[in-house]
Design an enzyme around this catalytic site. Structure first.
Site, PDB file in Angstrom:
ATOM      1  N   GLY A   5       3.440   1.689  -1.820  1.00  0.00           N
ATOM      2  CA  GLY A   5       4.152   1.761  -3.101  1.00  0.00           C
ATOM      3  C   GLY A   5       3.502   2.745  -4.056  1.00  0.00           C
ATOM      4  N   THR A  41      -2.244  -7.931  -8.797  1.00  0.00           N
ATOM      5  CA  THR A  41      -1.613  -6.965  -9.699  1.00  0.00           C
ATOM      6  C   THR A  41      -0.095  -7.131  -9.704  1.00  0.00           C
ATOM      7  OG1 THR A  41      -3.406  -5.366  -9.392  1.00  0.00           O
ATOM      8  CG2 THR A  41      -1.303  -4.475 -10.102  1.00  0.00           C
ATOM      9  N   GLY A  42       0.472  -7.474  -8.560  1.00  0.00           N
ATOM     10  CA  GLY A  42       1.934  -7.594  -8.438  1.00  0.00           C
ATOM     11  C   GLY A  42       2.486  -8.646  -9.384  1.00  0.00           C
ATOM     12  N   ASN A  43       3.585  -8.305 -10.015  1.00  0.00           N
ATOM     13  CA  ASN A  43       4.179  -9.196 -11.036  1.00  0.00           C
ATOM     14  C   ASN A  43       5.122 -10.242 -10.452  1.00  0.00           C
ATOM     15  OD1 ASN A  43       3.073  -8.290 -13.465  1.00  0.00           O
ATOM     16  ND2 ASN A  43       4.376  -6.468 -13.430  1.00  0.00           N
ATOM     17  N   ALA A 102       0.798  -1.227   0.000  1.00  0.00           N
ATOM     18  CA  ALA A 102       0.000   0.000   0.000  1.00  0.00           C
ATOM     19  C   ALA A 102       0.832   1.279   0.000  1.00  0.00           C
ATOM     20  CB  ALA A 102      -0.953  -0.016   1.203  1.00  0.00           C
ATOM     21  N   ARG A 114      -5.121  -0.656 -22.575  1.00  0.00           N
ATOM     22  CA  ARG A 114      -4.108  -0.161 -23.523  1.00  0.00           C
ATOM     23  C   ARG A 114      -4.501  -0.510 -24.959  1.00  0.00           C
ATOM     24  NH1 ARG A 114       0.953  -2.395 -19.844  1.00  0.00           N
ATOM     25  NH2 ARG A 114       1.339  -0.444 -18.713  1.00  0.00           N
ATOM     26  N   GLY A 168      -0.093   1.923  -4.984  1.00  0.00           N
ATOM     27  CA  GLY A 168      -0.898   2.197  -3.791  1.00  0.00           C
ATOM     28  C   GLY A 168      -1.230   3.669  -3.669  1.00  0.00           C
ATOM     29  N   GLN A 188       0.714 -15.031   1.748  1.00  0.00           N
ATOM     30  CA  GLN A 188      -0.552 -14.281   1.669  1.00  0.00           C
ATOM     31  C   GLN A 188      -1.714 -15.198   1.313  1.00  0.00           C
ATOM     32  OE1 GLN A 188       0.197 -10.724  -0.665  1.00  0.00           O
ATOM     33  NE2 GLN A 188       1.566  -9.918   0.905  1.00  0.00           N
ATOM     34  N   HIS A 234       0.264 -11.693 -18.499  1.00  0.00           N
ATOM     35  CA  HIS A 234       0.581 -10.259 -18.428  1.00  0.00           C
ATOM     36  C   HIS A 234       2.098 -10.120 -18.597  1.00  0.00           C
ATOM     37  CE1 HIS A 234       0.800  -6.087 -17.398  1.00  0.00           C
ATOM     38  NE2 HIS A 234       1.622  -6.356 -16.401  1.00  0.00           N
ATOM     39  N   ASP A 282      -3.671  -4.147 -19.835  1.00  0.00           N
ATOM     40  CA  ASP A 282      -3.374  -4.484 -21.233  1.00  0.00           C
ATOM     41  C   ASP A 282      -4.619  -4.284 -22.099  1.00  0.00           C
ATOM     42  OD1 ASP A 282      -0.733  -5.664 -20.370  1.00  0.00           O
ATOM     43  OD2 ASP A 282      -2.129  -6.968 -19.316  1.00  0.00           O
TER      44      ASP A 282
HETATM   45  P1  NAD Z   1       6.523  -0.323  -5.648  1.00  0.00           P
HETATM   46  O1  NAD Z   1       7.857  -0.959  -5.532  1.00  0.00           O
HETATM   47  O2  NAD Z   1       6.393   1.163  -5.713  1.00  0.00           O
HETATM   48  O3  NAD Z   1       5.609  -0.807  -4.426  1.00  0.00           O
HETATM   49  C1  NAD Z   1       5.545  -2.125  -4.019  1.00  0.00           C
HETATM   50  C2  NAD Z   1       5.275  -2.111  -2.543  1.00  0.00           C
HETATM   51  O4  NAD Z   1       5.085  -3.455  -2.134  1.00  0.00           O
HETATM   52  C3  NAD Z   1       6.429  -1.546  -1.719  1.00  0.00           C
HETATM   53  O5  NAD Z   1       5.962  -0.479  -0.911  1.00  0.00           O
HETATM   54  C4  NAD Z   1       6.893  -2.729  -0.880  1.00  0.00           C
HETATM   55  O6  NAD Z   1       7.324  -2.349   0.414  1.00  0.00           O
HETATM   56  C5  NAD Z   1       5.617  -3.559  -0.826  1.00  0.00           C
HETATM   57  N1  NAD Z   1       5.822  -4.955  -0.499  1.00  0.00           N
HETATM   58  C6  NAD Z   1       6.855  -5.768  -0.834  1.00  0.00           C
HETATM   59  N2  NAD Z   1       6.702  -6.977  -0.279  1.00  0.00           N
HETATM   60  C7  NAD Z   1       5.552  -6.943   0.409  1.00  0.00           C
HETATM   61  C8  NAD Z   1       4.859  -7.890   1.217  1.00  0.00           C
HETATM   62  N3  NAD Z   1       5.355  -9.116   1.439  1.00  0.00           N
HETATM   63  N4  NAD Z   1       3.700  -7.520   1.775  1.00  0.00           N
HETATM   64  C9  NAD Z   1       3.207  -6.281   1.587  1.00  0.00           C
HETATM   65  N5  NAD Z   1       3.824  -5.335   0.875  1.00  0.00           N
HETATM   66  C10 NAD Z   1       4.979  -5.671   0.281  1.00  0.00           C
HETATM   67  O7  NAD Z   1       5.820  -1.015  -6.895  1.00  0.00           O
HETATM   68  P2  NAD Z   1       4.518  -0.539  -7.678  1.00  0.00           P
HETATM   69  O8  NAD Z   1       4.924   0.350  -8.777  1.00  0.00           O
HETATM   70  O9  NAD Z   1       3.460  -0.116  -6.729  1.00  0.00           O
HETATM   71  O10 NAD Z   1       4.121  -1.937  -8.388  1.00  0.00           O
HETATM   72  C11 NAD Z   1       3.681  -3.018  -7.606  1.00  0.00           C
HETATM   73  C12 NAD Z   1       3.649  -4.277  -8.447  1.00  0.00           C
HETATM   74  O11 NAD Z   1       2.704  -4.164  -9.491  1.00  0.00           O
HETATM   75  C13 NAD Z   1       4.980  -4.622  -9.149  1.00  0.00           C
HETATM   76  O12 NAD Z   1       5.166  -6.017  -9.078  1.00  0.00           O
HETATM   77  C14 NAD Z   1       4.730  -4.191 -10.582  1.00  0.00           C
HETATM   78  O13 NAD Z   1       5.560  -4.887 -11.463  1.00  0.00           O
HETATM   79  C15 NAD Z   1       3.291  -4.598 -10.713  1.00  0.00           C
HETATM   80  N6  NAD Z   1       2.559  -4.012 -11.829  1.00  0.00           N
HETATM   81  C16 NAD Z   1       1.623  -4.796 -12.415  1.00  0.00           C
HETATM   82  C17 NAD Z   1       0.869  -4.312 -13.456  1.00  0.00           C
HETATM   83  C18 NAD Z   1      -0.198  -5.154 -14.108  1.00  0.00           C
HETATM   84  O14 NAD Z   1      -0.826  -4.677 -15.060  1.00  0.00           O
HETATM   85  N7  NAD Z   1      -0.455  -6.382 -13.694  1.00  0.00           N
HETATM   86  C19 NAD Z   1       1.078  -3.013 -13.923  1.00  0.00           C
HETATM   87  C20 NAD Z   1       2.027  -2.212 -13.279  1.00  0.00           C
HETATM   88  C21 NAD Z   1       2.763  -2.735 -12.226  1.00  0.00           C
HETATM   89  C1  LMR Z   2       3.092  -2.827 -16.824  1.00  0.00           C
HETATM   90  O1  LMR Z   2       2.463  -3.550 -17.621  1.00  0.00           O
HETATM   91  O2  LMR Z   2       3.071  -1.589 -16.888  1.00  0.00           O
HETATM   92  C2  LMR Z   2       3.962  -3.481 -15.767  1.00  0.00           C
HETATM   93  O3  LMR Z   2       3.529  -4.782 -15.515  1.00  0.00           O
HETATM   94  C3  LMR Z   2       5.396  -3.446 -16.194  1.00  0.00           C
HETATM   95  C4  LMR Z   2       6.322  -3.997 -15.138  1.00  0.00           C
HETATM   96  O4  LMR Z   2       7.177  -4.827 -15.506  1.00  0.00           O
HETATM   97  O5  LMR Z   2       6.220  -3.611 -13.960  1.00  0.00           O
END
Ligand code: NAD
Ligand code: LMR
Length: 333
Positions: A19, A134-136, A17, A167, A22, A117, A192, A164
């Site tokens: 990040g 959402t996390g990759n 949250a 987009r 978040g 989790q 993704h 996607d």
């Molecule tokens: P970020 O690094 O800014 O934030 C991630 C946050 O997760 C950090 O604050 C970190 O402390 C926290 N975190 C790490 N491990 C954790 C845990 N075990 N429990 C709780 N929190 C934890 O990253 P972001 O830009 O917010 O992106 C988050 C994720 O989303 C990344 O994996 C990114 O690649 C992914 N993402 C996915 C898509 C999609 O379309 N699916 C698009 C964009 C980003």
């Molecule tokens: C996105 O599609 O913007 C993200 O998943 C890219 C990434 O690798 O974090």
């Protein structure tokens, strides 16, 4: 006159949250973007211990917005406490790829997060919980969480390919001059990742077949598909960090449509546990065209798949099978 939000608050957990995503997602959720202005929301925010102080600052900002829909906020670093009784869990937090990290290292680091989790959700989430990842790497993280939550029905786990999807709609609108609202039935197949297959062969622009309107196979193959599939990387290159506001927006779009239903005559893309539809192996979380109603999704069946599409759908499935096998080997599922 508007009435004040009333009724039992929907408990929404967000991980990671503090990040980037978040920082956009929480304010949209709190302001009613998920379920409208009449439904109160309680936020449950999970972070790792070192990020809790920053998260406290974000909570101060949430308070300062005085959102009528925000019924409460709880933060913490204990997944079982934060997930207790949650109706929706948006799993955003993940370990980013660091210098020198191989794909297997990334899967392993995230495997640990999504195993824990998944177990915590299994133990304490509400009976009606829905989980969006959402996390990759989102699809495989969802698979890990799902496998570690055996008491939660598998259909309650989805991974985000809505970004996607959005987009793809935007690129098609720009190419054809159509309004985004005129574009329906877009499909993202698969992972993704850069292997995803954005498919306009079933899409419609103001009721006409999109591929026929475009009438340019070279644009589809050499421009549209790679632009959508590599958009995440292009944003990282331009911004120096990955998409955040658009990812938050798509996370809300996906959760809202899941909970409240897709409009008649349209569908959305969502990565869900494959049931073998369209010849995709079971046991991977694969993005399909889905319709939703009453909090349930259903894969759109019966779409024609030509050889071009088949090749692309199978290639992205093969990558997901590889990821599944890798996390299996690591003992995560
Ligand atoms: P970020 O690094 O800014 O934030 C991630 C946050 O997760 C950090 O604050 C970190 O402390 C926290 N975190 C790490 N491990 C954790 C845990 N075990 N429990 C709780 N929190 C934890 O990253 P972001 O830009 O917010 O992106 C988050 C994720 O989303 C990344 O994996 C990114 O690649 C992914 N993402 C996915 C898509 C999609 O379309 N699916 C698009 C964009 C980003
Ligand atoms: C996105 O599609 O913007 C993200 O998943 C890219 C990434 O690798 O974090």
């Amino acid at each position: 006159m508007n009435s004040s939000p009333s009724g039992t608050p929907v408990k929404v957990a967000v991980t990671g949250a503090a990040g980037q995503i978040g920082y956009s997602l929480l304010f949209r959720l709190a302001s009613g973007a998920l379920l409208g202005p009449d439904r109160p929301i309680e936020l449950r925010l999970l972070e790792i211990t070192p990020a809790l102080k920053a998260l406290e600052g974000v909570v101060m900002e949430l308070e300062d917005c005085a959102f009528p829909t925000l019924a409460g906020v709880q933060i913490g670093d204990d997944a079982e406490q934060i997930f207790d009784g949650v109706n929706l869990a948006l799993l955003v937090g993940a370990r980013p790829r660091g210098p020198g990290m191989e794909r297997a290292d990334l899967l392993e680091a995230n495997g640990a997060i999504f195993t824990a989790q998944g177990k915590a959700l299994n133990k304490v989430a509400a009976d009606d919980v829905r989980i969006g990842v959402t996390g990759n790497p989102a699809n495989t993280n969802a698979l890990i969480a799902m496998t570690n939550a055996p008491d939660i029905p598998q259909e309650r786990f989805t991974a985000l390919t809505r970004l996607d999807h959005n987009r793809a709609i935007s690129q098609l609108a720009a190419k054809t001059g159509a309004a985004v609202s005129d574009i329906k039935k877009m499909t993202i197949w698969g992972n993704h990742s850069a292997t995803q297959y954005p498919d306009i062969f079933h899409a419609e622009i103001a009721g006409r077949n999109a591929a026929e309107v475009v009438d340019d196979q070279s644009w589809i193959e050499n421009d549209f598909i790679p632009t959508v599939a590599k958009r995440g990387a292009a944003i990282i290159e331009a911004r120096g960090s990955s998409s955040a506001a658009s990812a938050a927006s798509a996370t809300i779009d996906a959760a809202r449509d899941w909970l409240t239903g897709t409009p008649e005559g349209d569908w959305v893309s969502m990565a869900v546990a494959s049931d073998g539809s369209y010849g995709i192996p079971e046991g991977v979380i694969y993005s399909y065209p889905v319709t939703t109603r009453d909090g349930r999704w259903e894969i759109v069946q019966g779409l024609e798949v030509d050889d071009f599409s088949r090749g692309k759908m199978d290639a992205t499935a093969a990558e997901l099978v590889e990821e599944r096998d890798a996390v299996k080997e690591l003992g995560l599922i």
